[in-house]
Design an enzyme around this catalytic site. Structure first.
Site, PDB file in Angstrom:
ATOM      1  N   ALA A  20       0.884  -1.631  -0.482  1.00 34.09           N
ATOM      2  CA  ALA A  20       0.562  -0.008   0.389  1.00 34.09           C
ATOM      3  C   ALA A  20       0.685   1.147   0.267  1.00 34.09           C
ATOM      4  CB  ALA A  20      -0.809   0.103   1.516  1.00 34.09           C
ATOM      5  N   SER A 145       9.595  10.870   9.042  1.00 34.37           N
ATOM      6  CA  SER A 145       8.699  11.772   9.285  1.00 34.37           C
ATOM      7  C   SER A 145       8.872  12.484  10.307  1.00 34.37           C
ATOM      8  CB  SER A 145       7.775  10.805  10.279  1.00 34.37           C
ATOM      9  OG  SER A 145       6.501  11.365  10.269  1.00 34.37           O
ATOM     10  N   TYR A 158       3.625   7.238  18.530  1.00 34.92           N
ATOM     11  CA  TYR A 158       4.143   7.274  16.620  1.00 34.92           C
ATOM     12  C   TYR A 158       5.156   8.568  17.000  1.00 34.92           C
ATOM     13  CZ  TYR A 158       4.680   8.319  11.382  1.00 34.92           C
ATOM     14  OH  TYR A 158       4.329   8.127  10.409  1.00 34.92           O
ATOM     15  N   LYS A 162       9.068   7.421  15.954  1.00 32.00           N
ATOM     16  CA  LYS A 162      10.080   8.221  14.820  1.00 32.00           C
ATOM     17  C   LYS A 162      11.106   8.734  15.272  1.00 32.00           C
ATOM     18  CE  LYS A 162       7.640   6.535  10.966  1.00 32.00           C
ATOM     19  NZ  LYS A 162       8.330   5.755  10.114  1.00 32.00           N
ATOM     20  N   VAL A 191       1.317  12.232   4.614  1.00 35.31           N
ATOM     21  CA  VAL A 191       1.558  11.942   3.167  1.00 35.31           C
ATOM     22  C   VAL A 191      -0.845  11.256   2.882  1.00 35.31           C
ATOM     23  CG1 VAL A 191       1.965   9.789   1.646  1.00 35.31           C
ATOM     24  CG2 VAL A 191       3.108  10.857   3.222  1.00 35.31           C
TER      25      VAL A 191
HETATM   26  N1  NAP Z   1       0.859   8.583   6.069  1.00 34.21           N
HETATM   27  C1  NAP Z   1       2.163   9.593   6.550  1.00 34.21           C
HETATM   28  O1  NAP Z   1       1.139  10.468   6.504  1.00 34.21           O
HETATM   29  C2  NAP Z   1       3.213   9.623   6.604  1.00 34.21           C
HETATM   30  C3  NAP Z   1       3.956  10.871   7.118  1.00 34.21           C
HETATM   31  C4  NAP Z   1       5.505   9.855   6.893  1.00 34.21           C
HETATM   32  C5  NAP Z   1       5.891   8.930   7.101  1.00 34.21           C
HETATM   33  N2  NAP Z   1       5.020   8.038   7.000  1.00 34.21           N
HETATM   34  C6  NAP Z   1       5.342   6.343   7.011  1.00 34.21           C
HETATM   35  O2  NAP Z   1       5.170   5.666   6.152  1.00 34.21           O
HETATM   36  C7  NAP Z   1       5.756   4.720   6.223  1.00 34.21           C
HETATM   37  C8  NAP Z   1       4.313   4.152   4.481  1.00 34.21           C
HETATM   38  O3  NAP Z   1       3.335   4.426   4.916  1.00 34.21           O
HETATM   39  P1  NAP Z   1       2.078   4.967   4.299  1.00 34.21           P
HETATM   40  O4  NAP Z   1       1.835   6.556   5.112  1.00 34.21           O
HETATM   41  O5  NAP Z   1       2.356   4.834   3.190  1.00 34.21           O
HETATM   42  O6  NAP Z   1       0.682   4.010   5.005  1.00 34.21           O
HETATM   43  P2  NAP Z   1       0.119   2.844   4.376  1.00 34.21           P
HETATM   44  O7  NAP Z   1      -0.438   2.971   2.901  1.00 34.21           O
HETATM   45  O8  NAP Z   1      -0.604   2.366   5.476  1.00 34.21           O
HETATM   46  O9  NAP Z   1       0.515   1.725   4.319  1.00 34.21           O
HETATM   47  C9  NAP Z   1       1.537   1.003   5.082  1.00 34.21           C
HETATM   48  C10 NAP Z   1       2.005  -0.381   4.591  1.00 34.21           C
HETATM   49  O10 NAP Z   1       3.114  -1.022   5.862  1.00 34.21           O
HETATM   50  C11 NAP Z   1       2.460  -2.622   5.889  1.00 34.21           C
HETATM   51  N3  NAP Z   1       3.335  -2.773   6.997  1.00 34.21           N
HETATM   52  C12 NAP Z   1       2.950  -1.980   8.282  1.00 34.21           C
HETATM   53  N4  NAP Z   1       2.889  -2.953   9.342  1.00 34.21           N
HETATM   54  C13 NAP Z   1       3.918  -4.261   8.806  1.00 34.21           C
HETATM   55  C14 NAP Z   1       4.084  -4.923   9.120  1.00 34.21           C
HETATM   56  N5  NAP Z   1       4.036  -5.579  10.039  1.00 34.21           N
HETATM   57  N6  NAP Z   1       4.780  -5.847   8.373  1.00 34.21           N
HETATM   58  C15 NAP Z   1       4.992  -5.244   7.566  1.00 34.21           C
HETATM   59  N7  NAP Z   1       4.266  -4.483   6.457  1.00 34.21           N
HETATM   60  C16 NAP Z   1       3.704  -3.726   7.787  1.00 34.21           C
HETATM   61  C17 NAP Z   1       1.464  -2.664   5.270  1.00 34.21           C
HETATM   62  O11 NAP Z   1       1.583  -4.349   4.916  1.00 34.21           O
HETATM   63  P3  NAP Z   1       0.247  -4.747   5.015  1.00 34.21           P
HETATM   64  O12 NAP Z   1      -0.597  -4.611   6.271  1.00 34.21           O
HETATM   65  O13 NAP Z   1       0.038  -5.756   4.126  1.00 34.21           O
HETATM   66  O14 NAP Z   1       1.432  -5.314   6.430  1.00 34.21           O
HETATM   67  C18 NAP Z   1       1.384  -1.324   3.837  1.00 34.21           C
HETATM   68  O15 NAP Z   1       2.222  -1.946   3.194  1.00 34.21           O
HETATM   69  C19 NAP Z   1       5.228   3.981   7.408  1.00 34.21           C
HETATM   70  O16 NAP Z   1       7.113   4.015   8.104  1.00 34.21           O
HETATM   71  C20 NAP Z   1       4.769   6.051   7.896  1.00 34.21           C
HETATM   72  O17 NAP Z   1       5.070   6.025   9.394  1.00 34.21           O
HETATM   73  C21 NAP Z   1       4.023   8.276   6.463  1.00 34.21           C
END
Ligand code: NAP
Length: 247
Positions: A20, A145, A158, A162, A191
């Site tokens: 995702a 992040s 969270y 981070k 994001v």
């Molecule tokens: N969205 C934001 O605003 C934002 C901002 C800054 C940083 N980030 C960081 O960016 C990264 C990705 O987030 P995203 O926004 O793309 O979120 P997302 O759309 O929810 O995707 C998260 C991904 O992580 C996987 N995941 C979660 N727990 C896992 C585990 N225990 N083992 C393996 N895979 C796992 C999920 O896959 P499965 O559920 O299939 O395992 C999914 O593919 C994260 O580290 C997040 O902290 C996000």
């Protein structure tokens, strides 16, 4: 060691959390450049669909990075010709039960955030990095992040996770200096992905409402562009931290 960018056709990349959001977008962007991508996450069905759509050879790997034994045995579970990983994208993460006052948080959710974002990311790095070090070739990009350098009320777990990512990445980068292994932390602001829905047990309506409170958000593709930029630099350049926010 050459001064060529590591991002080249035939290089092998492991992307955690590729089912995702940002991880998926990075996997798509890497494959478009001819990289052989190992797409890892817990939801194997999604990974298999993704792999079938990618233009270059790719592999789906069922992986829960919060499961210590699974994270430790990543290399052993890969076919032999996929074990020399050149690029590791430490992306998997979540904020289960987050955006709540700390006294209302479930203890298991608190532990799960740390177990994935910190311990899982560190174990994955420990499983993959030594072979990079031995070969004198590798680039690890960890998705931190802006919350790795800024604290926020009702977001303490969270934020703590981070901050740990930030400390780990910066310290390890110093340790790896001169080994041919580079380490970059990409630190996005908001994001729009499945992140908010995952935080609230798949409640998409609540997630949409949350995102709608903000004027703007980055897309997963915006972050993937930044990740590829860091990988595209010649070997003597290490982009250490890259912060991006919605304008
Ligand atoms: N969205 C934001 O605003 C934002 C901002 C800054 C940083 N980030 C960081 O960016 C990264 C990705 O987030 P995203 O926004 O793309 O979120 P997302 O759309 O929810 O995707 C998260 C991904 O992580 C996987 N995941 C979660 N727990 C896992 C585990 N225990 N083992 C393996 N895979 C796992 C999920 O896959 P499965 O559920 O299939 O395992 C999914 O593919 C994260 O580290 C997040 O902290 C996000």
């Amino acid at each position: 060691m050459t001064d060529k960018a590591i991002l080249s056709a035939g290089a092998v990349a492991l992307v955690t959390g590729a089912s995702a959001g940002i991880g998926r977008a990075v996997a798509v962007a890497l494959s478009a450049r001819g990289v052989r991508v190992i797409c890892a996450a817990r939801r194997l069905d999604r990974l298999e669909t993704l792999v079938s759509e990618l233009p270059h050879p790719a592999l789906a790997l069922e992986l829960d990075i919060a499961d210590g034994a699974a994270a430790d045995s990543i290399l052993a579970r890969l076919p032999e010709d996929w074990r020399q990983i050149d690029i590791l994208i430490n992306n998997a993460g979540h904020d289960l039960g987050g955006r709540q006052p700390y006294h209302e948080r479930a203890a298991d959710d608190v532990a799960a955030v740390i177990q994935t974002n910190v311990t899982g990311m560190m174990r994955t790095t420990l499983a993959v990095m030594p072979q990079m070090r031995e070969r004198g070739r590798g680039h690890i990009v960890t998705i931190g992040s802006v919350n790795g350098v800024e604290w926020v009320a009702n977001h303490s777990v969270y934020v703590a996770s981070k901050f740990a990512v930030h400390g780990f990445t910066n310290s390890l980068r110093l340790e790896l200096r001169g080994t041919g292994v580079r380490l970059t932390e990409v630190m996005p602001g908001l994001v729009r992905s499945e992140f908010a829905a995952a935080r609230w047990g798949g409640d998409e309506a609540r997630a949409e409402k949350f995102y709608d409170r903000f004027d703007a958000a980055l897309s997963p593709e915006d972050v993937a562009d930044a990740v590829l930029y860091t990988l595209d630099t010649p070997a003597h350049v290490n982009i250490c931290d890259l912060v991006l926010r919605p304008a």
